[in-house]
Design a protein around this motif. Structure first.
Motif: not given
Lengths: 473, 202
Positions: A177, A180, A184, A188, A336-337, A340-341, A345, B185-186, B189-190, B193, B196-197, B200
């Motif tokens: 995490d 990630s 991210q 950004q 998938i992870q 996602t990470r 985005p 978009g930010v 995005g957050q 995220n 999705f955690y 999944c």
């Protein structure tokens, strides 16, 4: 010599046990004869030194790459004043190494890649390493080529990206995490800066961001895909077993609107399966997403040919589930992870790719939770189907030796018996062979031609043979 | 890449065969076809620009599977959505019962998502009042209660379809852009995220 022979017993001098640093504590062979405290200090120092050396190397490499970049800039087009003056400055620095610099331009990171690998210290196998470093090189080259067109900001982007990768190399111990989050944050910051630079032209920003993502994720892939800090791998295996246990699920049970009798349809089904399996071979999150999108498009085509109308989500999702069940894509959860990470985005969120990716997540969630009801089966039927697989799911009672299982049991027993008799037969045949050979070539021992050390002229100079000694107490 | 930049994610929710796909088809391609379609291969995801005053809003419309067997998964779809069109068939009262399920889900999980109730197949009701199974006033009361807007549409005639999405785009511009000006978009995005955690790695 004689002193040494004296110490042949289990005799150990008390001083030998003490820390080599002479701090008075006992040392340990595992710590190279140091005590725990001294060892830690020594180790830390060595590590610090290593880190500093690595940094120096990284900086040197970056300088080289930048120089290569600058010289390529100079060669390509005469850039405006500012970059050119910088280029001049660089050039004087690099004058002595001009030849290598030009070479560098052709393979900007041929040196970085091996260095990176030695950092990691756990390269899986030479062939894989080489292959991936070739790919890494290619991507780095493409990245530099792409940035050339951007001139000055291109340099800045390159510098930032490199610094980020170096930085990440030191953060290997972080959890998935946190990794990630780092990536991210980097996306950004980078896109914010680009946004100001390109004055809000989202298309240009996105184009650059795609390249940045490709570059950094190709470099980071090995460290951050399915990291050891997570249980991604365990989940991969669980999903794989689960899908294998569901091998009996048919198109009818899922209500999939696809008719595989039509050659064109089955062709598209095969393509969709290939695409979703291919996802695992890609390194960049966006490329992985592209595989999912391609897979989805093939599914849509298959449905369209079967039904003669465009597919809705009601058609699409069951078909995707069916494709995933048939494909059993390798390392599905890890992929998938990873997406996602580490995916940018803006792509994952909203666009078409995001939609298909969400559907894939949904398909996986469905497969995990799948029960009798979701297939319109009775609980008994479901259990019976699951029982066909030796691996019974938790909650499903162990299948008795009834119906199919009984026959299988007999078959297995029969096979085992066959194997046993084969083994016995093999042993006999080997024995027979050995006997035959022994008869053919009987063992005869010829007298030795001479004493083995007859031509040792200086025998007398050798020390006397060792004699057992008696120690008192 | 052909992928457009999407401003707002819109999810279509509703029972199977209430006409979610037709509604999207009508809005995006201005058509309602009973027979074979020609150009599109799928209507599950579409992007369409809507003009509001001087600005353009791009709606990314996500179709979802309405079958009950996928109910548990629907949460995965509407995460991060700015708007949800919850559809029901005016000639099928059971479809309206399911609306309540989605509304509750949305209110629990995605509180910033604006809800638009959409009664479909209005043309059938216009043609024969007796086939109507969902009372307008009942739905209006429900809509008021959950602070949602209600539209009765017909994908066959196109009645109210553009109005629904136009209103959505206006609402989006009027509320959302002022809350988070500039790069949004930010924020999306957050949100996505964390989502999705949770989905999944449940």
């Amino acid at each position: 010599m004689s002193q040494k022979s004296e110490r042949r017993g289990i005799h150990v001098d008390q001083s030998e046990l003490l820390c080599k640093k002479g701090c008075g504590y006992y040392g340990n062979a595992a710590w190279q004869g140091l005590c725990s405290k001294c060892w830690r200090e020594e180790y830390q120092r060595a590590r610090q030194k290593q880190i500093q050396e690595d940094w120096a190397l990284a900086e040197k490499l970056q300088r080289e790459e930048e120089a290569a970049y600058a010289s390529s800039q100079g060669a390509q087009s005469q850039p405006s004043l500012t970059p050119f003056s910088k280029f001049e400055e660089k050039k004087t620095n690099e004058k002595t190494r001009k030849v290598t610099t030009v070479k560098k331009f052709f393979s900007p990171s041929s040196r970085t890649a091996p260095k990176k690998e030695s950092h990691e210290g756990k390269t899986p196998s030479p062939s894989i390493t080489r292959q991936s470093s070739i790919e890494t090189d290619r991507v780095s080259r493409d990245f530099v080529d792409f940035l050339k067109n951007l001139q000055k900001p291109g340099r800045e982007i390159h510098k930032q990206s490199r610094a980020f990768i170096e930085n990440m190399a030191n953060k290997k111990d972080l959890g998935a995490d946190e990794l990630s989050e780092c990536v991210q944050d980097f996306y950004q910051n980078m896109s914010d800066r680009l946004m100001t630079h390109f004055k809000g032209s989202t298309e240009r920003v996105e184009r650059v961001m795609d390249q940045v993502e490709k570059y950094i994720m190709t470099r980071l892939y090995k460290n951050v895909f399915c990291p050891e800090t997570t249980d991604d791998e365990k989940k991969d295996l669980a999903t794989q077993h689960r899908i294998r246990a569901l091998h009996w699920v048919t198109i009818q049970m899922l209500c999939v609107p696809v008719d595989e009798e039509i050659p064109e349809v089955s062709d598209n089904v095969v393509k969709a399966i290939t695409d979703v399996i291919e996802m695992d071979s890609k390194r960049v999150p966006r490329d992985k997403l592209a595989c999912i999108t391609r897979c989805s498009k093939h599914i849509f085509t298959a449905i369209k040919i079967t039904k003669n109308e465009p597919a809705s989500a009601d058609d699409f999702l069951p078909t995707l589930i069916y494709i995933v069940l048939k494909a059993n894509p390798p390392r599905l959860q890890s992929n998938i992870q990873y997406i996602t990470r580490f995916c940018n985005p803006s792509r994952l969120m909203t666009g078409e790719d995001g939609y298909y990716f969400t559907n894939l997540c949904c398909a996986v969630a469905f497969i995990e939770k799948l029960d009798a009801q979701s297939l319109n089966l009775s609980a008994e039927d479901f259990e019976r189907y699951m029982g066909e697989e030796p691996r019974a799911e938790p909650g499903v009672p162990e299948p008795g030796p009834a119906d199919g299982a009984g026959a299988r049991h007999d078959r297995v027993l029969e096979g085992a018996r066959g194997l046993q008799s084969d083994l016995i037969g093999w042993q006999e045949s080997v024995e027979r062979e050995v006997r035959e050979i022994l008869e053919k070539y009987p063992l005869e021992i010829r007298p030795p031609a001479s004493a083995i050390d007859s031509d040792n002229v200086e025998n007398d100079r050798l020390p006397p043979p060792l004699q057992p000694q008696v120690f008192a107490g | 890449m052909s992928a457009h930049r999407i401003d707002a994610k819109v999810v279509m929710l509703g029972k199977e065969s209430v006409g979610k796909t037709s509604l999207v088809e009508r809005f995006v391609h201005h058509r309602f076809l009973v027979g074979p379609y020609q150009n599109t291969i799928g209507a599950a995801f579409v992007a369409r620009q809507v003009q509001v005053g001087d600005s353009m809003v791009t709606l990314g419309i996500w179709d979802t599977a309405g079958s009950e067997r996928y109910e548990a998964m629907s949460r995965i779809y509407y995460r991060g959505a700015k708007a949800a069109v919850v559809c029901f068939d005016l000639t099928d009262s059971s479809s309206f019962q399911r609306v309540k399920f989605w509304v509750k889900e949305l209110q629990n999980c995605e509180e910033h998502c604006k809800i638009y109730l959409c009664g479909t197949k209005n043309d059938l009701v216009e043609a024969d009042r007796n086939v109507r199974q969902v009372d307008y006033h009942d739905v209006q009361d429900f809509a008021d209660e959950i602070k949602a807007q209600l539209f009765e549409t017909s994908s066959k005639t196109g009645f109210n379809v553009d109005k629904l999405f136009q209103k959505m785009a206006e609402d989006f511009l009027n509320t959302d852009f002022q809350v988070i000006p500039g790069e949004k978009g930010v924020d999306l995005g957050q949100k996505k995220n964390t989502y999705f955690y949770s989905c999944c790695s449940h």
